[in-house]
Design a protein around this motif. Structure first.
Motif, PDB file in Angstrom:
ATOM      1  N   GLU A  40       0.830  -1.207   0.000  1.00 50.20           N
ATOM      2  CA  GLU A  40       0.000   0.000   0.000  1.00 50.20           C
ATOM      3  C   GLU A  40       0.865   1.259   0.000  1.00 50.20           C
ATOM      4  N   ILE A  41       1.922   1.243   0.771  1.00 43.26           N
ATOM      5  CA  ILE A  41       2.819   2.395   0.854  1.00 43.26           C
ATOM      6  C   ILE A  41       3.553   2.596  -0.465  1.00 43.26           C
ATOM      7  N   VAL A  42       4.154   1.535  -0.987  1.00 46.12           N
ATOM      8  CA  VAL A  42       4.915   1.633  -2.230  1.00 46.12           C
ATOM      9  C   VAL A  42       4.010   2.039  -3.391  1.00 46.12           C
ATOM     10  N   ASN A  43       2.826   1.450  -3.484  1.00 41.49           N
ATOM     11  CA  ASN A  43       1.917   1.776  -4.580  1.00 41.49           C
ATOM     12  C   ASN A  43       1.406   3.208  -4.487  1.00 41.49           C
ATOM     13  N   ALA A  44       1.195   3.729  -3.279  1.00 42.66           N
ATOM     14  CA  ALA A  44       0.777   5.120  -3.113  1.00 42.66           C
ATOM     15  C   ALA A  44       1.869   6.070  -3.592  1.00 42.66           C
ATOM     16  N   LEU A  45       3.122   5.762  -3.277  1.00 48.34           N
ATOM     17  CA  LEU A  45       4.238   6.586  -3.747  1.00 48.34           C
ATOM     18  C   LEU A  45       4.328   6.548  -5.272  1.00 48.34           C
ATOM     19  N   ARG A  46       4.207   5.365  -5.821  1.00 53.99           N
ATOM     20  CA  ARG A  46       4.291   5.180  -7.275  1.00 53.99           C
ATOM     21  C   ARG A  46       3.181   5.948  -7.986  1.00 53.99           C
ATOM     22  N   LYS A  47       1.987   5.913  -7.411  1.00 54.58           N
ATOM     23  CA  LYS A  47       0.840   6.594  -8.007  1.00 54.58           C
ATOM     24  C   LYS A  47       1.055   8.107  -8.078  1.00 54.58           C
ATOM     25  N   LYS A  48       1.818   8.651  -7.148  1.00 55.65           N
ATOM     26  CA  LYS A  48       2.092  10.088  -7.120  1.00 55.65           C
ATOM     27  C   LYS A  48       3.332  10.478  -7.927  1.00 55.65           C
ATOM     28  N   GLY A  49       3.915   9.525  -8.660  1.00 60.77           N
ATOM     29  CA  GLY A  49       5.043   9.848  -9.526  1.00 60.77           C
ATOM     30  C   GLY A  49       6.411   9.661  -8.909  1.00 60.77           C
ATOM     31  N   LEU A  50       6.490   8.931  -7.822  1.00 60.90           N
ATOM     32  CA  LEU A  50       7.784   8.664  -7.206  1.00 60.90           C
ATOM     33  C   LEU A  50       8.310   7.322  -7.699  1.00 60.90           C
ATOM     34  N   ILE A  51       9.543   7.328  -8.155  1.00 56.60           N
ATOM     35  CA  ILE A  51      10.197   6.116  -8.639  1.00 56.60           C
ATOM     36  C   ILE A  51      11.107   5.601  -7.531  1.00 56.60           C
TER      37      ILE A  51
END
Length: 103
Positions: A40-51
């Motif tokens: 959930e944490i990793v996917n939330a970051l990814r969704k906001k454009g963080l690689i």
């Protein structure tokens, strides 16, 4: 803040004495906690454009956050049962790339 901190309705509310910084502090307060999966944490970051550049897990904590921990070095706490290891902390390094935002 314009959005709720968490969309999870299942939170843990408990009365806590002291604080994570000092369990001996003489006050009590309500603490609210949510259990989030690493995905959930990793996917939330990814969704906001963080690689993600890296994700590290640690079997110790920098502070005595649970009653069943023991200090093995300065500011390094581990579970008292060494055969029961699981991550107590993690670190993430990510780079913002707005063009990589997910819908």
């Amino acid at each position: 803040m314009t959005e709720a901190y968490s969309t999870h309705e299942n939170f843990i509310c408990s009365e806590v004495n002291g604080s994570y910084a000092d369990f001996n502090e003489k006050f009590s307060h309500l603490a609210y906690e949510w259990s989030l999966s690493l995905s959930e944490i990793v996917n939330a970051l990814r969704k906001k454009g963080l690689i993600l550049e890296y994700l590290n897990e640690f079997t110790y904590s920098f502070y005595n956050c649970f009653p069943n921990l023991e200090e093995i070095a300065a500011d390094k706490y581990v579970l008292k049962h060494p055969n029961k290891k699981f991550p107590l902390m993690f670190s993430i390094k990510a780079t913002y790339q707005p063009e990589s935002k997910l819908p």
